[in-house]
Design a protein around this motif. Structure first.
Motif, PDB file in Angstrom:
ATOM      1  N   LYS A   7       0.809  -1.222   0.000  1.00 24.98           N
ATOM      2  CA  LYS A   7       0.000   0.000   0.000  1.00 24.98           C
ATOM      3  C   LYS A   7       0.838   1.266   0.000  1.00 24.98           C
ATOM      4  CE  LYS A   7      -4.150  -2.007   1.919  1.00 24.98           C
ATOM      5  NZ  LYS A   7      -5.117  -2.037   3.008  1.00 24.98           N
ATOM      6  N   VAL A   8       2.065   1.209   0.527  1.00 23.93           N
ATOM      7  CA  VAL A   8       2.872   2.433   0.557  1.00 23.93           C
ATOM      8  C   VAL A   8       3.800   2.557  -0.641  1.00 23.93           C
ATOM      9  CG1 VAL A   8       2.754   2.679   3.059  1.00 23.93           C
ATOM     10  CG2 VAL A   8       4.685   1.458   2.046  1.00 23.93           C
ATOM     11  N   LEU A   9       4.107   1.476  -1.321  1.00 25.46           N
ATOM     12  CA  LEU A   9       5.010   1.554  -2.468  1.00 25.46           C
ATOM     13  C   LEU A   9       4.526   2.521  -3.555  1.00 25.46           C
ATOM     14  CD1 LEU A   9       6.293  -2.111  -2.842  1.00 25.46           C
ATOM     15  CD2 LEU A   9       7.502  -0.119  -1.928  1.00 25.46           C
ATOM     16  N   PRO A  10       3.218   2.574  -3.864  1.00 21.90           N
ATOM     17  CA  PRO A  10       2.765   3.518  -4.895  1.00 21.90           C
ATOM     18  C   PRO A  10       2.968   4.992  -4.524  1.00 21.90           C
ATOM     19  CG  PRO A  10       1.120   1.807  -4.540  1.00 21.90           C
ATOM     20  CD  PRO A  10       2.147   1.670  -3.449  1.00 21.90           C
ATOM     21  N   LEU A  11       3.271   5.279  -3.273  1.00 23.32           N
ATOM     22  CA  LEU A  11       3.460   6.667  -2.855  1.00 23.32           C
ATOM     23  C   LEU A  11       4.777   7.250  -3.365  1.00 23.32           C
ATOM     24  CD1 LEU A  11       2.162   6.290   0.802  1.00 23.32           C
ATOM     25  CD2 LEU A  11       0.900   7.098  -1.201  1.00 23.32           C
ATOM     26  N   LYS A  12       5.637   6.387  -3.876  1.00 29.06           N
ATOM     27  CA  LYS A  12       6.890   6.820  -4.505  1.00 29.06           C
ATOM     28  C   LYS A  12       7.809   7.597  -3.562  1.00 29.06           C
ATOM     29  CE  LYS A  12       5.633   5.275  -8.574  1.00 29.06           C
ATOM     30  NZ  LYS A  12       5.662   3.866  -8.700  1.00 29.06           N
ATOM     31  N   VAL A  13       7.856   7.148  -2.306  1.00 32.88           N
ATOM     32  CA  VAL A  13       8.825   7.679  -1.352  1.00 32.88           C
ATOM     33  C   VAL A  13       9.631   6.496  -0.824  1.00 32.88           C
ATOM     34  CG1 VAL A  13       7.419   9.679  -0.687  1.00 32.88           C
ATOM     35  CG2 VAL A  13       7.213   7.544   0.603  1.00 32.88           C
ATOM     36  N   PRO A  14      10.847   6.725  -0.336  1.00 34.27           N
ATOM     37  CA  PRO A  14      11.624   5.623   0.219  1.00 34.27           C
ATOM     38  C   PRO A  14      10.906   4.993   1.416  1.00 34.27           C
ATOM     39  CG  PRO A  14      13.000   7.551  -0.118  1.00 34.27           C
ATOM     40  CD  PRO A  14      11.578   7.985  -0.328  1.00 34.27           C
ATOM     41  N   VAL A  15      10.999   3.678   1.511  1.00 37.52           N
ATOM     42  CA  VAL A  15      10.355   2.926   2.591  1.00 37.52           C
ATOM     43  C   VAL A  15      11.406   2.042   3.256  1.00 37.52           C
ATOM     44  CG1 VAL A  15       8.585   1.214   3.157  1.00 37.52           C
ATOM     45  CG2 VAL A  15       8.154   2.890   1.348  1.00 37.52           C
ATOM     46  N   VAL A  16      11.441   2.067   4.582  1.00 38.39           N
ATOM     47  CA  VAL A  16      12.313   1.183   5.354  1.00 38.39           C
ATOM     48  C   VAL A  16      11.440   0.430   6.354  1.00 38.39           C
ATOM     49  CG1 VAL A  16      14.251   1.031   6.970  1.00 38.39           C
ATOM     50  CG2 VAL A  16      14.293   2.723   5.124  1.00 38.39           C
ATOM     51  N   ASN A  17      11.545  -0.886   6.329  1.00 37.28           N
ATOM     52  CA  ASN A  17      10.798  -1.745   7.241  1.00 37.28           C
ATOM     53  C   ASN A  17      11.590  -1.953   8.533  1.00 37.28           C
ATOM     54  OD1 ASN A  17       8.955  -3.841   8.152  1.00 37.28           O
ATOM     55  ND2 ASN A  17      10.562  -5.275   7.580  1.00 37.28           N
ATOM     56  N   ILE A  18      10.895  -1.938   9.679  1.00 41.75           N
ATOM     57  CA  ILE A  18      11.545  -2.207  10.966  1.00 41.75           C
ATOM     58  C   ILE A  18      10.886  -3.367  11.703  1.00 41.75           C
ATOM     59  CG2 ILE A  18      12.492   0.116  11.257  1.00 41.75           C
ATOM     60  CD1 ILE A  18      10.117   0.649  13.223  1.00 41.75           C
ATOM     61  N   SER A  19      10.197  -4.221  10.971  1.00 47.81           N
ATOM     62  CA  SER A  19       9.511  -5.359  11.590  1.00 47.81           C
ATOM     63  C   SER A  19      10.177  -6.663  11.186  1.00 47.81           C
ATOM     64  CB  SER A  19       8.046  -5.398  11.150  1.00 47.81           C
ATOM     65  OG  SER A  19       7.449  -6.607  11.561  1.00 47.81           O
ATOM     66  N   SER A  20      10.320  -7.560  12.145  1.00 41.37           N
ATOM     67  CA  SER A  20      10.908  -8.879  11.896  1.00 41.37           C
ATOM     68  C   SER A  20       9.863  -9.944  11.627  1.00 41.37           C
ATOM     69  CB  SER A  20      11.717  -9.320  13.121  1.00 41.37           C
ATOM     70  OG  SER A  20      12.799  -8.482  13.351  1.00 41.37           O
ATOM     71  N   PHE A  21       8.625  -9.579  11.391  1.00 41.91           N
ATOM     72  CA  PHE A  21       7.569 -10.572  11.240  1.00 41.91           C
ATOM     73  C   PHE A  21       7.642 -11.318   9.907  1.00 41.91           C
ATOM     74  CE2 PHE A  21       5.860  -8.017  14.611  1.00 41.91           C
ATOM     75  CZ  PHE A  21       5.226  -8.936  15.412  1.00 41.91           C
TER      76      PHE A  21
ATOM     77  N   ASP B 210       5.527 -19.525  11.150  1.00 44.57           N
ATOM     78  CA  ASP B 210       5.766 -18.763   9.916  1.00 44.57           C
ATOM     79  C   ASP B 210       6.045 -17.276  10.127  1.00 44.57           C
ATOM     80  OD1 ASP B 210       5.531 -21.058   8.329  1.00 44.57           O
ATOM     81  OD2 ASP B 210       3.350 -20.845   8.254  1.00 44.57           O
ATOM     82  N   TRP B 211       6.247 -16.846  11.345  1.00 43.29           N
ATOM     83  CA  TRP B 211       6.724 -15.478  11.568  1.00 43.29           C
ATOM     84  C   TRP B 211       8.239 -15.534  11.574  1.00 43.29           C
ATOM     85  CZ3 TRP B 211       3.615 -12.633  15.963  1.00 43.29           C
ATOM     86  CH2 TRP B 211       2.320 -12.333  15.485  1.00 43.29           C
ATOM     87  N   ALA B 212       8.871 -14.694  10.795  1.00 42.58           N
ATOM     88  CA  ALA B 212      10.323 -14.724  10.675  1.00 42.58           C
ATOM     89  C   ALA B 212      11.005 -14.622  12.033  1.00 42.58           C
ATOM     90  CB  ALA B 212      10.800 -13.618   9.741  1.00 42.58           C
ATOM     91  N   LEU B 213      10.546 -13.708  12.874  1.00 44.33           N
ATOM     92  CA  LEU B 213      11.220 -13.547  14.163  1.00 44.33           C
ATOM     93  C   LEU B 213      11.132 -14.807  15.002  1.00 44.33           C
ATOM     94  CD1 LEU B 213       9.186 -12.786  16.859  1.00 44.33           C
ATOM     95  CD2 LEU B 213       8.777 -10.872  15.351  1.00 44.33           C
ATOM     96  N   SER B 214      10.008 -15.508  14.989  1.00 46.53           N
ATOM     97  CA  SER B 214       9.887 -16.767  15.730  1.00 46.53           C
ATOM     98  C   SER B 214      10.774 -17.839  15.129  1.00 46.53           C
ATOM     99  CB  SER B 214       8.435 -17.263  15.743  1.00 46.53           C
ATOM    100  OG  SER B 214       7.661 -16.545  16.667  1.00 46.53           O
ATOM    101  N   ASP B 215      10.752 -17.961  13.801  1.00 39.61           N
ATOM    102  CA  ASP B 215      11.568 -18.980  13.139  1.00 39.61           C
ATOM    103  C   ASP B 215      13.050 -18.770  13.442  1.00 39.61           C
ATOM    104  OD1 ASP B 215       9.223 -19.974  12.013  1.00 39.61           O
ATOM    105  OD2 ASP B 215       9.578 -19.064  10.046  1.00 39.61           O
ATOM    106  N   LEU B 216      13.511 -17.539  13.359  1.00 38.85           N
ATOM    107  CA  LEU B 216      14.926 -17.249  13.574  1.00 38.85           C
ATOM    108  C   LEU B 216      15.323 -17.390  15.041  1.00 38.85           C
ATOM    109  CD1 LEU B 216      15.204 -14.217  11.146  1.00 38.85           C
ATOM    110  CD2 LEU B 216      16.151 -16.516  10.803  1.00 38.85           C
TER     111      LEU B 216
END
Length: 133
Positions: free
Chosen positions: A42-56, A95-101
């Motif tokens: 949903k935020v990619l079409p806004l054409k601004v840089p995006v940085v994720n901070i979630s390990s899910f 299947d949550w990345a943080l749990s798996d890792l």
């Protein structure tokens, strides 16, 4: 270099922004705690840089700044083993990345020291039900 202002856009769809007024925001980048791919989509079409901070998520499609979840699992297991515990349990979400890792790190340390780890992984749906209670 002076940045050009951007047009305001609406982020009211964000669940975490339900009580935050983001109308009229004219920022130049988004830091997002994306627990689902659809949030990023949903935020990619806004054409601004995006940085994720979630390990899910496994392999998010944008740059991410994340903790070392394997090291967290190792440290947690080692902490308990150092205190004399000889049987551990890991509770997490399937299947949550943080749990798996974190499970991976816990198993590395415990297995190397001959300590069994019981694994209890619940479904994401069950987790959502528990959070709404």
């Amino acid at each position: 270099m002076r940045q050009q202002p951007v047009e305001p856009f609406d982020l009211d769809w964000l669940p975490i922004a339900a009580d935050v007024d983001v109308r009229g925001w004219t920022g130049h980048g988004i830091i997002i705690e994306a627990t689902r791919r659809s949030y990023i989509d949903k935020v990619l079409p806004l054409k601004v840089p995006v940085v994720n901070i979630s390990s899910f998520m496994h392999d998010p499609p944008v740059p991410s700044v994340l903790p070392d979840n394997v090291a967290i699992g190792r440290a947690a297991a080692q902490h308990l083993i150092d205190r004399g515990f000889r049987s551990l349990a890991f509770y997490g979400v399937r299947d949550w990345a943080l749990s798996d890792l974190r499970l991976q790190g816990s198993l590395e340390v415990a297995t190397a020291q001959g300590v069994p780890v019981a694994q209890h992984l619940r479904s994401e749906e069950h987790t959502s039900e528990l959070q709404s209670q």
